[in-house]
Design a protein around this motif. Structure first.
Motif, PDB file in Angstrom:
ATOM      1  N   GLN A 106       8.960  64.344 -16.911  1.00  0.00           N
ATOM      2  CA  GLN A 106       9.834  65.255 -17.630  1.00  0.00           C
ATOM      3  C   GLN A 106       9.781  65.058 -19.136  1.00  0.00           C
ATOM      4  N   PHE A 107       9.564  63.861 -19.573  1.00  0.00           N
ATOM      5  CA  PHE A 107       9.646  63.517 -20.983  1.00  0.00           C
ATOM      6  C   PHE A 107       8.511  64.164 -21.777  1.00  0.00           C
ATOM      7  N   THR A 108       8.830  64.670 -22.968  1.00  0.00           N
ATOM      8  CA  THR A 108       7.826  65.246 -23.852  1.00  0.00           C
ATOM      9  C   THR A 108       7.787  64.462 -25.156  1.00  0.00           C
ATOM     10  N   ASP A 109       6.688  64.588 -25.898  1.00  0.00           N
ATOM     11  CA  ASP A 109       6.525  63.839 -27.141  1.00  0.00           C
ATOM     12  C   ASP A 109       7.569  64.228 -28.179  1.00  0.00           C
ATOM     13  N   VAL A 110       7.955  65.509 -28.198  1.00  0.00           N
ATOM     14  CA  VAL A 110       8.968  65.982 -29.137  1.00  0.00           C
ATOM     15  C   VAL A 110      10.190  66.443 -28.366  1.00  0.00           C
ATOM     16  N   ILE A 111      11.314  66.548 -29.061  1.00  0.00           N
ATOM     17  CA  ILE A 111      12.570  66.922 -28.436  1.00  0.00           C
ATOM     18  C   ILE A 111      12.463  68.295 -27.773  1.00  0.00           C
ATOM     19  N   ASN A 112      13.077  68.421 -26.620  1.00  0.00           N
ATOM     20  CA  ASN A 112      13.098  69.677 -25.869  1.00  0.00           C
ATOM     21  C   ASN A 112      14.550  70.115 -25.741  1.00  0.00           C
ATOM     22  N   SER A 113      14.976  71.006 -26.645  1.00  0.00           N
ATOM     23  CA  SER A 113      16.379  71.394 -26.728  1.00  0.00           C
ATOM     24  C   SER A 113      16.613  72.761 -26.102  1.00  0.00           C
ATOM     25  N   ASN A 114      17.811  72.967 -25.553  1.00  0.00           N
ATOM     26  CA  ASN A 114      18.201  74.288 -25.064  1.00  0.00           C
ATOM     27  C   ASN A 114      18.623  75.215 -26.209  1.00  0.00           C
ATOM     28  N   ARG A 115      18.913  74.656 -27.362  1.00  0.00           N
ATOM     29  CA  ARG A 115      19.289  75.459 -28.519  1.00  0.00           C
ATOM     30  C   ARG A 115      18.046  76.118 -29.117  1.00  0.00           C
ATOM     31  N   PRO A 116      18.232  77.264 -29.841  1.00  0.00           N
ATOM     32  CA  PRO A 116      19.512  77.896 -30.154  1.00  0.00           C
ATOM     33  C   PRO A 116      19.942  78.963 -29.160  1.00  0.00           C
ATOM     34  N   GLY A 117      19.224  79.147 -28.062  1.00  0.00           N
ATOM     35  CA  GLY A 117      19.640  80.125 -27.068  1.00  0.00           C
ATOM     36  C   GLY A 117      20.733  79.587 -26.162  1.00  0.00           C
ATOM     37  N   GLU A 118      21.154  80.423 -25.216  1.00  0.00           N
ATOM     38  CA  GLU A 118      22.209  80.040 -24.286  1.00  0.00           C
ATOM     39  C   GLU A 118      21.670  79.701 -22.899  1.00  0.00           C
ATOM     40  N   SER A 119      20.376  79.896 -22.668  1.00  0.00           N
ATOM     41  CA  SER A 119      19.810  79.577 -21.362  1.00  0.00           C
ATOM     42  C   SER A 119      19.584  78.075 -21.234  1.00  0.00           C
ATOM     43  N   PHE A 165      13.580  71.653 -17.145  1.00  0.00           N
ATOM     44  CA  PHE A 165      13.248  70.245 -17.170  1.00  0.00           C
ATOM     45  C   PHE A 165      14.401  69.407 -17.732  1.00  0.00           C
ATOM     46  N   SER A 166      14.513  68.193 -17.227  1.00  0.00           N
ATOM     47  CA  SER A 166      15.529  67.279 -17.735  1.00  0.00           C
ATOM     48  C   SER A 166      15.017  66.587 -18.998  1.00  0.00           C
ATOM     49  N   VAL A 167      15.887  65.833 -19.647  1.00  0.00           N
ATOM     50  CA  VAL A 167      15.478  65.136 -20.871  1.00  0.00           C
ATOM     51  C   VAL A 167      14.644  63.901 -20.568  1.00  0.00           C
ATOM     52  N   GLY A 168      14.684  63.402 -19.336  1.00  0.00           N
ATOM     53  CA  GLY A 168      13.956  62.194 -18.973  1.00  0.00           C
ATOM     54  C   GLY A 168      14.902  61.049 -18.665  1.00  0.00           C
ATOM     55  N   THR A 191      16.957  57.804 -18.631  1.00  0.00           N
ATOM     56  CA  THR A 191      17.511  56.926 -19.678  1.00  0.00           C
ATOM     57  C   THR A 191      17.555  57.584 -21.060  1.00  0.00           C
ATOM     58  N   VAL A 192      17.188  58.858 -21.159  1.00  0.00           N
ATOM     59  CA  VAL A 192      17.182  59.550 -22.448  1.00  0.00           C
ATOM     60  C   VAL A 192      18.534  60.234 -22.664  1.00  0.00           C
ATOM     61  N   PHE A 193      19.088  60.063 -23.865  1.00  0.00           N
ATOM     62  CA  PHE A 193      20.334  60.720 -24.243  1.00  0.00           C
ATOM     63  C   PHE A 193      20.032  61.756 -25.316  1.00  0.00           C
ATOM     64  N   GLN A 194      20.645  62.939 -25.161  1.00  0.00           N
ATOM     65  CA  GLN A 194      20.404  64.011 -26.133  1.00  0.00           C
ATOM     66  C   GLN A 194      21.707  64.733 -26.459  1.00  0.00           C
ATOM     67  N   ALA A 195      21.918  65.008 -27.741  1.00  0.00           N
ATOM     68  CA  ALA A 195      23.098  65.729 -28.204  1.00  0.00           C
ATOM     69  C   ALA A 195      22.643  66.984 -28.936  1.00  0.00           C
ATOM     70  N   GLU A 196      23.282  68.116 -28.621  1.00  0.00           N
ATOM     71  CA  GLU A 196      22.955  69.402 -29.231  1.00  0.00           C
ATOM     72  C   GLU A 196      24.238  70.009 -29.790  1.00  0.00           C
ATOM     73  N   ILE A 212      14.387  65.215 -33.809  1.00  0.00           N
ATOM     74  CA  ILE A 212      15.425  65.961 -34.512  1.00  0.00           C
ATOM     75  C   ILE A 212      14.955  67.396 -34.743  1.00  0.00           C
ATOM     76  N   GLN A 213      15.803  68.340 -34.371  1.00  0.00           N
ATOM     77  CA  GLN A 213      15.497  69.760 -34.541  1.00  0.00           C
ATOM     78  C   GLN A 213      16.701  70.475 -35.144  1.00  0.00           C
ATOM     79  N   VAL A 214      16.455  71.415 -36.067  1.00  0.00           N
ATOM     80  CA  VAL A 214      17.510  72.283 -36.593  1.00  0.00           C
ATOM     81  C   VAL A 214      17.188  73.720 -36.186  1.00  0.00           C
ATOM     82  N   ASP A 215      18.235  74.564 -36.133  1.00  0.00           N
ATOM     83  CA  ASP A 215      18.021  75.925 -35.668  1.00  0.00           C
ATOM     84  C   ASP A 215      19.010  76.878 -36.321  1.00  0.00           C
ATOM     85  N   ALA A 216      18.717  78.167 -36.211  1.00  0.00           N
ATOM     86  CA  ALA A 216      19.608  79.231 -36.678  1.00  0.00           C
ATOM     87  C   ALA A 216      19.411  80.430 -35.762  1.00  0.00           C
TER      88      ALA A 216
END
Length: 331
Positions: A34-47, A51-54, A56-61, A264-268
């Motif tokens: 499941q783990f990818t080299d770069v962050i895999n975020s559900n943002r900025p959409g609502e879907s 895939f899970s974050v992996g 032992t991986v913690f992610q905040a959006e 780290i990812q930013v979005d609009a």
């Protein structure tokens, strides 16, 4: 056209062939989870992606938004702002993820009969997601070392999506000004998730049953198409449909994300619906951050090719080497 035809010098041809063969064999020998080299975020959409974050991986959006609401029939307007926080953690299994979604909103509600300021936790949802099927878990086979075109032609296997399931529950905090009248404290939610990878495009579809077994039951969908424009920039378009006795809607969203670092990812984004009972216009910005220091890579090795002989009794390995030599001589 094969890459081997674009080189003018024999030594360059041999050098490229060695590098290409090394990476081709590497990608077919190791298949990560499941783990990818770069962050895999559900943002900025609502879907929600499949895939899970992996493990032992913690992610905040985290996101902040502004919203304008106007109801033609009830003759009211509401202008406000809010924040969204999604906490995701992979535990127990590589395919398993636990998550918590919070949404806080404050707005100013104005009508002919009532003017008030509303604020509170608009949504509190806990849930678990599990990836049941990943079509890319088993590689298709060794690449063609002679042809770039053969390795990049359309694969019908990409039409088979990864499939996940989500189960959760809304927790209605008391004195929530944004909830329906007499809404129950706990409302179940379920979701079927599919995800396809078409080159630089990712298609995610969510089929949702919300507030199950309550008077406010609704069903709907979210379709999100994301495209990568560069290693750092990506954009998305999204359509959401909701159908219920108390609320139905159709919403369109669009936006972009920028990768600052691998974690780290930013979005609009901006969005609106197509109806006026009420009409919605909103936009926001967000930040996603991943902590993966405790993650250990999971590698699945594909079976090695068995050595054999062709019809003339010669080793296939020797035959491949002879073919590579012939290509050099042709140059």
């Amino acid at each position: 056209m094969d890459f081997i035809l674009i080189f003018d010098k024999k030594e360059n041809m041999v050098h490229f062939k060695s590098i290409f063969l090394f990476f081709a064999l590497l990608t077919t020998t190791l298949n990560y989870g499941q783990f990818t080299d770069v962050i895999n975020s559900n943002r900025p959409g609502e879907s929600m992606g499949g895939f899970s974050v992996g493990k032992t991986v913690f992610q905040a959006e985290l996101g902040f938004y502004g919203i304008k609401e106007k109801h033609e029939f009830l003759d009211y307007e509401a202008d406000g702002f809010g924040s969204e926080l999604s906490l995701r953690y992979g535990a127990l299994l590589e395919q398993l993820e636990f998550n918590l979604d919070l949404q806080y909103q404050k707005d100013w509600y104005n009508s002919d009969v009532l003017n008030e300021t509303r604020s509170g936790l608009k949504q509190t949802t806990i849930g678990v997601k599990y990836l049941f099927y990943d079509p890319n878990k088993k590689p298709e086979g060794k690449p063609n070392v002679y042809s770039w075109k053969a390795n990049h032609r359309f694969s019908y296997k990409s039409l088979i999506p990864a499939v996940g399931l989500y189960a959760g529950a809304h927790i209605n905090i008391s004195d929530n000004p944004f909830s329906f009248p007499n809404e129950p404290t706990i409302s179940p939610k379920a979701m079927l998730i599919t995800q396809n990878q078409f080159g630089k495009q990712v298609l995610v579809i969510n089929i949702i049953a919300d507030k199950i077994a309550t008077d406010y039951f609704s069903y709907g969908y979210i379709i999100t198409l994301t495209r990568g424009f560069s290693p750092r920039w990506s954009g998305f378009l999204e359509n959401q449909g909701i159908k219920g006795d108390y609320y139905s809607d159709g919403i369109f969203r669009g936006g972009a994300a920028f990768l600052i670092k691998e974690n780290i990812q930013v979005d609009a984004s901006i969005g609106a619906n197509y109806k006026n009972t009420p009409s919605l216009l909103f936009g926001g910005i967000g930040l996603s951050w991943r902590f993966d220091k405790n993650y250990s890579e999971i590698m699945l090795r594909t079976p090695k090719e068995k050595k054999g002989k062709d019809k003339k009794g010669k080793d296939k390995k020797d035959k491949t080497k002879k073919r590579l030599d012939e290509v050099d001589q042709e140059k």
